[in-house]
Design a protein around this motif. Structure first.
Motif, PDB file in Angstrom:
ATOM      1  N   LEU A 148       0.858  -1.076   0.010  1.00 40.49           N
ATOM      2  CA  LEU A 148      -0.052  -0.043   0.146  1.00 40.49           C
ATOM      3  C   LEU A 148       0.919   1.500   0.072  1.00 40.49           C
ATOM      4  N   VAL A 149       1.774   1.346   0.839  1.00 46.01           N
ATOM      5  CA  VAL A 149       2.886   2.437   0.603  1.00 46.01           C
ATOM      6  C   VAL A 149       3.549   2.489  -0.651  1.00 46.01           C
ATOM      7  N   VAL A 150       3.992   1.439  -1.128  1.00 49.57           N
ATOM      8  CA  VAL A 150       4.646   1.533  -2.591  1.00 49.57           C
ATOM      9  C   VAL A 150       3.685   2.041  -3.619  1.00 49.57           C
ATOM     10  N   VAL A 165      11.138   8.265 -13.148  1.00 56.18           N
ATOM     11  CA  VAL A 165      12.069   7.037 -13.422  1.00 56.18           C
ATOM     12  C   VAL A 165      12.387   6.160 -12.152  1.00 56.18           C
ATOM     13  N   TYR A 166      12.741   6.859 -11.209  1.00 58.07           N
ATOM     14  CA  TYR A 166      13.376   6.332  -9.691  1.00 58.07           C
ATOM     15  C   TYR A 166      12.044   5.669  -9.027  1.00 58.07           C
ATOM     16  N   VAL A 167      10.924   5.865  -9.376  1.00 55.55           N
ATOM     17  CA  VAL A 167       9.486   5.307  -8.751  1.00 55.55           C
ATOM     18  C   VAL A 167       9.444   3.919  -9.617  1.00 55.55           C
ATOM     19  N   ARG A 168       9.656   4.038 -10.685  1.00 53.54           N
ATOM     20  CA  ARG A 168       9.392   2.613 -11.588  1.00 53.54           C
ATOM     21  C   ARG A 168      10.610   1.819 -11.444  1.00 53.54           C
ATOM     22  N   VAL A 172       9.714  -1.918  -9.710  1.00 52.84           N
ATOM     23  CA  VAL A 172      10.065  -3.127 -10.435  1.00 52.84           C
ATOM     24  C   VAL A 172      10.831  -3.870  -9.214  1.00 52.84           C
ATOM     25  N   ALA A 173      11.747  -3.242  -8.556  1.00 47.19           N
ATOM     26  CA  ALA A 173      12.492  -3.905  -7.433  1.00 47.19           C
ATOM     27  C   ALA A 173      11.598  -4.615  -6.598  1.00 47.19           C
ATOM     28  N   TYR A 174      10.817  -3.926  -6.154  1.00 44.92           N
ATOM     29  CA  TYR A 174       9.543  -4.259  -5.244  1.00 44.92           C
ATOM     30  C   TYR A 174       8.873  -5.611  -5.945  1.00 44.92           C
ATOM     31  N   ILE A 175       8.427  -5.638  -6.953  1.00 43.70           N
ATOM     32  CA  ILE A 175       8.002  -7.085  -7.649  1.00 43.70           C
ATOM     33  C   ILE A 175       8.940  -8.037  -7.430  1.00 43.70           C
ATOM     34  N   LEU A 176      10.318  -7.837  -7.537  1.00 41.75           N
ATOM     35  CA  LEU A 176      11.193  -8.806  -7.641  1.00 41.75           C
ATOM     36  C   LEU A 176      11.353  -9.365  -6.193  1.00 41.75           C
ATOM     37  N   VAL A 177      11.335  -8.362  -5.369  1.00 40.81           N
ATOM     38  CA  VAL A 177      11.491  -8.706  -3.556  1.00 40.81           C
ATOM     39  C   VAL A 177      10.337  -9.530  -3.443  1.00 40.81           C
ATOM     40  N   SER A 217      -0.126  -8.281  -4.176  1.00 37.95           N
ATOM     41  CA  SER A 217       0.827  -7.169  -4.303  1.00 37.95           C
ATOM     42  C   SER A 217       1.486  -7.109  -5.863  1.00 37.95           C
ATOM     43  N   ALA A 218       2.013  -8.036  -6.370  1.00 35.97           N
ATOM     44  CA  ALA A 218       2.754  -7.994  -7.379  1.00 35.97           C
ATOM     45  C   ALA A 218       1.625  -7.497  -8.585  1.00 35.97           C
ATOM     46  N   ALA A 219       0.555  -8.169  -8.456  1.00 34.53           N
ATOM     47  CA  ALA A 219      -0.502  -7.654  -9.615  1.00 34.53           C
ATOM     48  C   ALA A 219      -0.875  -6.186  -9.529  1.00 34.53           C
ATOM     49  N   ALA A 220      -1.102  -5.679  -8.006  1.00 36.32           N
ATOM     50  CA  ALA A 220      -1.045  -4.332  -8.088  1.00 36.32           C
ATOM     51  C   ALA A 220       0.015  -3.447  -8.493  1.00 36.32           C
ATOM     52  N   MET A 221       1.266  -3.725  -8.179  1.00 38.05           N
ATOM     53  CA  MET A 221       2.282  -2.880  -8.612  1.00 38.05           C
ATOM     54  C   MET A 221       2.457  -2.813 -10.346  1.00 38.05           C
ATOM     55  N   VAL A 222       2.097  -4.291 -11.131  1.00 38.71           N
ATOM     56  CA  VAL A 222       2.068  -4.055 -12.451  1.00 38.71           C
ATOM     57  C   VAL A 222       1.136  -3.224 -12.772  1.00 38.71           C
TER      58      VAL A 222
END
Length: 254
Positions: A148-150, A165-168, A172-177, A217-222
């Motif tokens: 939710l924070v991300v 760019v940094y947020v993107r 992506v890094a968060y999805i990998l985590v 969470s991964a789906a929401a980030m995408v």
């Protein structure tokens, strides 16, 4: 003197966890009050107040750093006394928050204050859940809370020409985590809750909530990467999942 000292009542584990939850709740209230004071005088105050607090925040950040170092020194000095060591860690945490929050707000102004307001609330809520609920539930809710924070950051800054760019990259890094967390959860499930010599889950834990939290969470980030507007609805969706999961485990706990 009682005839049989062993018959004296001992503290119940539930009482200890409730005390821990109350301490986290009070700490969260104090932190939110501090942020509210800064918002009143630094963000929405008069010009004179804003100029004054521009300097105050430097002193508060320095004071927080001093308190943080003092807490670490006390923790090292009292490492053999559990009660005093706990107090020292409280002091260390207070110093870290005071110094870190004051410094971030001094550097990034209102956006940092808004982010910290959300983060403090989530940390307080998740800390209470870690005290009261099963580990698998705590892991799942922590993952969803961080997501939710991300998502909030993505919604606010994805369209920013400087930070976009940094947020993107962060998304992506968060999805990998999340993928790594899923693999670690699967390994722990196969090893009866153990990762090497470290127990991260009870032997009989149900890891499904962790898998679901990572997948959602991964789906929401995408979705957030595709559209900042869609990130808003993804936040609401995850928020409803958090609420439903918390209600389910509350009923289960009772």
């Amino acid at each position: 003197m009682p005839k049989n000292p062993n018959n004296q009542s001992k503290p119940v584990k539930g009482t200890e966890t409730m005390n821990g939850a109350m301490k986290l709740f009070l700490a969260g209230l104090v932190a939110e009050l501090y942020l509210l004071i800064i918002r009143r005088f630094y963000v929405t105050g008069t010009a004179v107040q804003m100029i004054a607090w521009f300097d105050y925040l430097v002193y508060l950040a320095a004071a927080g750093g001093v308190v943080f170092l003092a807490g670490l020194a006390l923790a090292a000095a009292w490492r053999k006394d559990k009660k005093k060591r706990t107090i020292a860690w409280y002091i260390t945490g207070a110093g870290a928050f005071l110094g870190g929050a004051s410094g971030l707000i001094r550097l990034f102004n209102a956006p940092a204050l808004s982010l910290l307001t959300v983060v403090v609330f989530l940390v307080m809520l998740l800390g209470i859940l870690w005290q009261l609920y099963d580990r698998e539930c705590a892991y799942a809710l922590t993952i969803l809370g961080l997501s939710l924070v991300v998502l909030w950051v993505c919604r606010k800054e994805l369209s920013n020409m400087y930070l976009g760019v940094y947020v993107r990259v962060l998304a992506v890094a968060y999805i990998l985590v999340l993928a790594v967390i899923t693999l670690l959860a699967r390994r722990a499930d196969q090893k009866d809750g153990m990762l090497g010599s470290l127990r991260v889950l009870p032997a009989s834990a149900d890891v499904l909530p962790v898998y679901v939290a990572c997948a959602l969470s991964a789906a929401a980030m995408v979705i957030a990467l595709i559209s900042a507007t869609a990130a808003y609805y993804a936040m609401w969706g995850l928020g409803l999942v958090v609420f439903a999961l918390a209600v389910y485990y509350t009923v289960k706990q009772l």
